[in-house]
Every structure is written in C-alpha cells, then in structure tokens.
Design a protein around this motif. Structure first.
Motif, PDB file in Angstrom:
ATOM      1  N   LEU A 115       0.851  -1.188   0.000  1.00  0.00           N
ATOM      2  CA  LEU A 115       0.000   0.000   0.000  1.00  0.00           C
ATOM      3  C   LEU A 115       0.885   1.235   0.000  1.00  0.00           C
ATOM      4  O   LEU A 115       1.888   1.282   0.714  1.00  0.00           O
ATOM      5  CB  LEU A 115      -0.905   0.013   1.244  1.00  0.00           C
ATOM      6  N   LYS A 116       0.496   2.236  -0.791  1.00  0.00           N
ATOM      7  CA  LYS A 116       1.257   3.474  -0.835  1.00  0.00           C
ATOM      8  C   LYS A 116       0.335   4.644  -0.539  1.00  0.00           C
ATOM      9  O   LYS A 116      -0.788   4.704  -1.031  1.00  0.00           O
ATOM     10  CB  LYS A 116       1.910   3.661  -2.211  1.00  0.00           C
ATOM     11  N   GLY A 117       0.825   5.553   0.283  1.00  0.00           N
ATOM     12  CA  GLY A 117       0.064   6.718   0.698  1.00  0.00           C
ATOM     13  C   GLY A 117       0.768   7.357   1.873  1.00  0.00           C
ATOM     14  O   GLY A 117       1.964   7.126   2.091  1.00  0.00           O
ATOM     15  N   ASP A 118       0.022   8.158   2.645  1.00  0.00           N
ATOM     16  CA  ASP A 118       0.645   8.815   3.792  1.00  0.00           C
ATOM     17  C   ASP A 118       0.423   8.071   5.098  1.00  0.00           C
ATOM     18  O   ASP A 118       0.619   8.618   6.181  1.00  0.00           O
ATOM     19  CB  ASP A 118       0.140  10.258   3.910  1.00  0.00           C
ATOM     20  N   GLY A 119       0.009   6.820   5.002  1.00  0.00           N
ATOM     21  CA  GLY A 119      -0.254   6.022   6.197  1.00  0.00           C
ATOM     22  C   GLY A 119      -1.703   6.028   6.605  1.00  0.00           C
ATOM     23  O   GLY A 119      -2.120   5.211   7.430  1.00  0.00           O
ATOM     24  N   GLY A 120      -2.504   6.937   6.016  1.00  0.00           N
ATOM     25  CA  GLY A 120      -3.930   6.995   6.290  1.00  0.00           C
ATOM     26  C   GLY A 120      -4.712   7.137   5.004  1.00  0.00           C
ATOM     27  O   GLY A 120      -5.649   6.389   4.735  1.00  0.00           O
ATOM     28  N   THR A 121      -4.317   8.110   4.192  1.00  0.00           N
ATOM     29  CA  THR A 121      -4.934   8.310   2.877  1.00  0.00           C
ATOM     30  C   THR A 121      -4.245   7.421   1.862  1.00  0.00           C
ATOM     31  O   THR A 121      -3.025   7.506   1.676  1.00  0.00           O
ATOM     32  CB  THR A 121      -4.833   9.777   2.443  1.00  0.00           C
ATOM     33  N   LEU A 122      -5.008   6.579   1.214  1.00  0.00           N
ATOM     34  CA  LEU A 122      -4.453   5.634   0.249  1.00  0.00           C
ATOM     35  C   LEU A 122      -4.319   6.281  -1.116  1.00  0.00           C
ATOM     36  O   LEU A 122      -5.211   7.012  -1.556  1.00  0.00           O
ATOM     37  CB  LEU A 122      -5.357   4.396   0.163  1.00  0.00           C
ATOM     38  N   GLU A 123      -3.188   6.021  -1.778  1.00  0.00           N
ATOM     39  CA  GLU A 123      -2.967   6.547  -3.121  1.00  0.00           C
ATOM     40  C   GLU A 123      -2.832   5.428  -4.153  1.00  0.00           C
ATOM     41  O   GLU A 123      -3.326   5.548  -5.268  1.00  0.00           O
ATOM     42  CB  GLU A 123      -1.704   7.420  -3.151  1.00  0.00           C
ATOM     43  N   THR A 124      -2.158   4.356  -3.762  1.00  0.00           N
ATOM     44  CA  THR A 124      -1.859   3.293  -4.718  1.00  0.00           C
ATOM     45  C   THR A 124      -1.865   1.942  -4.017  1.00  0.00           C
ATOM     46  O   THR A 124      -1.398   1.812  -2.882  1.00  0.00           O
ATOM     47  CB  THR A 124      -0.470   3.504  -5.355  1.00  0.00           C
ATOM     48  N   VAL A 125      -2.394   0.937  -4.705  1.00  0.00           N
ATOM     49  CA  VAL A 125      -2.276  -0.451  -4.270  1.00  0.00           C
ATOM     50  C   VAL A 125      -1.285  -1.139  -5.200  1.00  0.00           C
ATOM     51  O   VAL A 125      -1.469  -1.119  -6.429  1.00  0.00           O
ATOM     52  CB  VAL A 125      -3.629  -1.174  -4.295  1.00  0.00           C
ATOM     53  N   THR A 126      -0.238  -1.705  -4.625  1.00  0.00           N
ATOM     54  CA  THR A 126       0.767  -2.409  -5.427  1.00  0.00           C
ATOM     55  C   THR A 126       0.427  -3.889  -5.497  1.00  0.00           C
ATOM     56  O   THR A 126       0.170  -4.534  -4.471  1.00  0.00           O
ATOM     57  CB  THR A 126       2.166  -2.233  -4.822  1.00  0.00           C
ATOM     58  N   LEU A 127       0.421  -4.415  -6.717  1.00  0.00           N
ATOM     59  CA  LEU A 127       0.142  -5.829  -6.958  1.00  0.00           C
ATOM     60  C   LEU A 127       1.416  -6.519  -7.421  1.00  0.00           C
ATOM     61  O   LEU A 127       2.354  -5.881  -7.886  1.00  0.00           O
ATOM     62  CB  LEU A 127      -0.938  -5.985  -8.031  1.00  0.00           C
ATOM     63  N   ALA A 128       1.425  -7.833  -7.308  1.00  0.00           N
ATOM     64  CA  ALA A 128       2.582  -8.592  -7.783  1.00  0.00           C
ATOM     65  C   ALA A 128       2.132  -9.979  -8.229  1.00  0.00           C
ATOM     66  O   ALA A 128       1.185 -10.549  -7.671  1.00  0.00           O
ATOM     67  CB  ALA A 128       3.635  -8.718  -6.690  1.00  0.00           C
ATOM     68  N   THR A 129       2.811 -10.508  -9.239  1.00  0.00           N
ATOM     69  CA  THR A 129       2.569 -11.880  -9.666  1.00  0.00           C
ATOM     70  C   THR A 129       3.479 -12.796  -8.862  1.00  0.00           C
ATOM     71  O   THR A 129       4.363 -12.347  -8.123  1.00  0.00           O
ATOM     72  CB  THR A 129       2.873 -12.058 -11.156  1.00  0.00           C
ATOM     73  N   LEU A 130       3.260 -14.089  -9.004  1.00  0.00           N
ATOM     74  CA  LEU A 130       4.117 -15.054  -8.318  1.00  0.00           C
ATOM     75  C   LEU A 130       5.552 -14.986  -8.829  1.00  0.00           C
ATOM     76  O   LEU A 130       6.485 -15.415  -8.149  1.00  0.00           O
ATOM     77  CB  LEU A 130       3.560 -16.466  -8.498  1.00  0.00           C
ATOM     78  N   LYS A 131       5.747 -14.434 -10.031  1.00  0.00           N
ATOM     79  CA  LYS A 131       7.086 -14.288 -10.592  1.00  0.00           C
ATOM     80  C   LYS A 131       7.765 -12.999 -10.127  1.00  0.00           C
ATOM     81  O   LYS A 131       8.902 -12.724 -10.520  1.00  0.00           O
ATOM     82  CB  LYS A 131       7.015 -14.306 -12.117  1.00  0.00           C
ATOM     83  N   GLY A 132       7.033 -12.196  -9.332  1.00  0.00           N
ATOM     84  CA  GLY A 132       7.626 -10.972  -8.822  1.00  0.00           C
ATOM     85  C   GLY A 132       7.382  -9.749  -9.679  1.00  0.00           C
ATOM     86  O   GLY A 132       7.927  -8.676  -9.408  1.00  0.00           O
ATOM     87  N   GLU A 133       6.573  -9.878 -10.715  1.00  0.00           N
ATOM     88  CA  GLU A 133       6.251  -8.723 -11.551  1.00  0.00           C
ATOM     89  C   GLU A 133       5.273  -7.827 -10.799  1.00  0.00           C
ATOM     90  O   GLU A 133       4.223  -8.284 -10.344  1.00  0.00           O
ATOM     91  CB  GLU A 133       5.631  -9.187 -12.873  1.00  0.00           C
ATOM     92  N   GLU A 134       5.605  -6.538 -10.667  1.00  0.00           N
ATOM     93  CA  GLU A 134       4.783  -5.618  -9.888  1.00  0.00           C
ATOM     94  C   GLU A 134       3.993  -4.663 -10.777  1.00  0.00           C
ATOM     95  O   GLU A 134       4.391  -4.375 -11.910  1.00  0.00           O
ATOM     96  CB  GLU A 134       5.649  -4.815  -8.912  1.00  0.00           C
ATOM     97  N   ARG A 135       2.896  -4.187 -10.212  1.00  0.00           N
ATOM     98  CA  ARG A 135       2.020  -3.248 -10.927  1.00  0.00           C
ATOM     99  C   ARG A 135       1.332  -2.359  -9.900  1.00  0.00           C
ATOM    100  O   ARG A 135       0.843  -2.844  -8.868  1.00  0.00           O
ATOM    101  CB  ARG A 135       0.991  -4.023 -11.735  1.00  0.00           C
ATOM    102  N   ASP A 136       1.288  -1.069 -10.149  1.00  0.00           N
ATOM    103  CA  ASP A 136       0.634  -0.117  -9.246  1.00  0.00           C
ATOM    104  C   ASP A 136      -0.736   0.271  -9.800  1.00  0.00           C
ATOM    105  O   ASP A 136      -0.875   0.614 -10.980  1.00  0.00           O
ATOM    106  CB  ASP A 136       1.483   1.150  -9.080  1.00  0.00           C
ATOM    107  N   ILE A 137      -1.746   0.227  -8.915  1.00  0.00           N
ATOM    108  CA  ILE A 137      -3.110   0.605  -9.277  1.00  0.00           C
ATOM    109  C   ILE A 137      -3.513   1.817  -8.436  1.00  0.00           C
ATOM    110  O   ILE A 137      -3.574   1.725  -7.201  1.00  0.00           O
ATOM    111  CB  ILE A 137      -4.107  -0.542  -9.010  1.00  0.00           C
ATOM    112  N   PRO A 138      -3.753   2.998  -9.029  1.00  0.00           N
ATOM    113  CA  PRO A 138      -4.242   4.146  -8.256  1.00  0.00           C
ATOM    114  C   PRO A 138      -5.557   3.786  -7.562  1.00  0.00           C
ATOM    115  O   PRO A 138      -6.447   3.186  -8.182  1.00  0.00           O
ATOM    116  CB  PRO A 138      -4.442   5.236  -9.308  1.00  0.00           C
ATOM    117  N   ALA A 139      -5.660   4.113  -6.278  1.00  0.00           N
ATOM    118  CA  ALA A 139      -6.846   3.695  -5.533  1.00  0.00           C
ATOM    119  C   ALA A 139      -7.110   4.611  -4.352  1.00  0.00           C
ATOM    120  O   ALA A 139      -6.172   5.130  -3.725  1.00  0.00           O
ATOM    121  CB  ALA A 139      -6.683   2.257  -5.042  1.00  0.00           C
TER     122      ALA A 139
END
Length: 338
Positions: free
Chosen positions: A219-243
């Motif tokens: 999770l990315k944000g200021d610790g309270g307000t959420l900005e981004t949810v980070t996803l990952a595959t089992l192979k370690g490929e990451e993707r950020d979703i604004p949320a």
C-alpha cells in the motif's frame, strides 16, 4: 450485583435465525431473551452486507440484508423479547432444572432452555499481510465490508478476492465508483457461476478491470490516505493501481469464543446437533443456523428458519411439562399475543 433476568428461553445471537427463533418461541407462548455481541440486531446481515441483496428468501425475489432484519424484527415484535446487545455470553451453569447464563456485561439470565443461534460464532476478517495496514484500516481506506455503497461514489476502488463477496461487490459498485479493479490470483472465481459470468461480461464491456494473475503486495500513501495499491505476480512482476479504497474479501476467521469451553460436541468449530430437534449433547441446550451441523446440513438462512421452528417445538415440553402441544398452522391460531 445485577438482578437475575428470568425467561423461558435464552437465545444467543440476534441474526436472522435468532430473530425468527423469537417468533417461533413466541408462537408457543414461550418468553425469550436475546444476547448478541454486536450493538445492533442482524448479525452478519447487518455487519457484512446490509445493502447487499439476498435472493433465496421465500416470497422475496430479492431483499437487502438490512430490510430482511427489519422484517424479522417486525415479525418478532408482538412477543416483546428482551434484547441484550453489545455483550457476549461467557458462562453456563446449572441451578436445579434451570440454566444460568452469565454475560460479559454482568447480566445473569435464568432460563429453561438455551438456543445458540450465533452464526459462525465470533468472526473477524482475514487480513492481508501488508505493511502499514492498521493506519489505512483506521482511516477507512482499507475495509472488509461495505455498509453503504454511496461512500464509494466517484472513488477508485480495488477489490481483492475471488469469492462471492468480491464478485458481488464489484458488480454492485461498478455503476457508482469511478473505477473498480478486481484482483485475483487466477482466472477462475469461486463465486456463483451466474455472477462470475456477469463479472466477465462487465470486464469485456470495460466496466470493471480484472487484474489477473496478481496478489496484493503493498500500500502506498501517507499512512492513512491511500494513493496506490501495489500488486505482484508469483514471478515478482509488480504493478501499481491508483486507488482510494481497498476492499479485501478473504473470508472470515471463525471462533466460538467462550462457548467452545462449555463441553459441547464440536465438529470443526461447529456444534453437532440432532437433526430432528437441534438438541446438542448438553441437556437443554440447542443450536440452530450456521453454527449447527449434522449430516446433510445446508448453510442457508431458510434452513436456519426451519431449525428455529424444530428447536422451539422440542423445547416446549421443558417450559410446559405435561402440557400437550397440538400442532396448528399460523393461519388457524393466529399470533397468540397478550
């Protein structure tokens, strides 16, 4: 010391099945006291899906959880049950032919029988192992239930999970949220086939985005307000979703709480009962609804309603010993109030 509350039947759990047990006991002229750990009537219907439609209640093609509870409360109202909310039953003892229950609020209930209608017992969400999760939970950015759909109007919502709750809420929120992204580790969902097909169709129309095969990673944000949810595959490929919100539907962790220490016959955190009466192995204690188990048991609200009727009829001789009970339809005898 608090006064002892006298009643015929103590019902543990104020969910739909517990509320219908009030009605069934009332129809047999038995007084009831209902205890529930939640502060409101309705159990999981109120806590988890007050606005979600339920489709398998007879005579209701669709009814929201909160509306079902309101109708059951209205149906039980003539029998003036006492509701002790915001507390849980912790102790069970015997006093001659009576059963004594003690609650976490210091209440003592003396009754002739107990009906445990506690759903799946004490429940809480299975939380994803993400850093900083408590802060986002406290702000409401990360949630495990939807109380009001309107709170998500115009918001970017990430839904994680592959069961009925995840699919149902994705379909429900797609028309009011700015964007809905569903995260699941594989293409096949565990939801009902019809709703899973509806989700696939919504994704094909661009109404919902499916992030597959991904899992929650951060999770990315200021610790309270959420900005981004980070996803990952089992192979370690990451993707950020604004949320703005993450709704995590990974099921509930079930615990019986103090009930587990009463000596009841347990089967995988459920209470084994006799199918014809819903009686447990403890004399005078019955269990109905999701917490009860027996061969052929179906976890349906309507089956819990049937169990409430069976338990009430089985309890009647304990409350009125020696009095014959002649079965009559409600259309014949009406509602025996007063």
């Amino acid at each position: 010391m608090s006064a002892v509350i006298e009643t015929d039947v103590a019902i543990i759990g104020a969910g739909p099945v517990g509320l219908f047990a009030v009605f069934e006991c009332g129809m047999l002229r038995m007084r009831t006291v209902v205890v529930d750990a939640l502060d409101a009537l309705g159990g999981q219907c109120t806590a988890l899906y007050p606005e979600k439609p339920i489709y398998d209640i007879p005579a209701h093609p669709a009814i929201a959880g909160a509306d079902l509870i309101a109708r059951l409360e209205e149906q039980a109202a003539p029998f003036a049950a006492a509701y002790l909310l915001g507390r849980r039953v912790e102790r069970l003892a015997r006093e001659g032919d009576a059963i004594l229950l003690g609650t976490s609020a210091g209440d003592t209930i003396r009754c002739k029988a107990v009906i445990i209608a506690a759903g799946a017992g004490a429940f809480g969400p299975n939380r994803p192992p993400l850093d900083g999760l408590p802060g986002y939970e406290a702000s409401g950015a990360v949630r495990y239930l939807v109380a009001r759909r309107e709170e998500f109007r115009g918001k970017r919502v990430v839904i994680a999970g592959g069961g009925d709750s995840a699919v149902d809420w994705a379909l429900s929120l797609k028309d009011i949220a700015a964007k809905v992204t569903v995260v699941h580790r594989r293409p096949k969902f565990r939801a009902a086939p019809e709703t899973a097909a509806q989700l696939d169709a919504a994704a094909a129309r661009g109404e919902v985005e499916l992030a597959i095969p991904y899992q929650l990673h951060g999770l990315k944000g200021d610790g309270g307000t959420l900005e981004t949810v980070t996803l990952a595959t089992l192979k370690g490929e990451e993707r950020d979703i604004p949320a703005d919100h993450l709704l995590a539907f990974f099921g509930l962790s079930m615990e019986l709480g103090p009930i587990a220490d009463w000596g009841l016959g347990l089967d995988r955190h459920h209470i084994a009962v006799a199918p014809a009466t819903c009686a447990t192995n403890i004399d005078g204690v019955f269990a109905i609804g999701d917490i009860a188990t027996y061969p052929g048991k179906l976890k349906l609200i309507l089956q819990g309603f049937s169990e409430a009727a069976m338990a009430a009829h089985a309890i009647h001789p304990r409350v009125f010993p020696g009095e014959a009970l002649h079965f009559e339809y409600s259309t014949t005898k009406g509602v025996p109030v007063g």
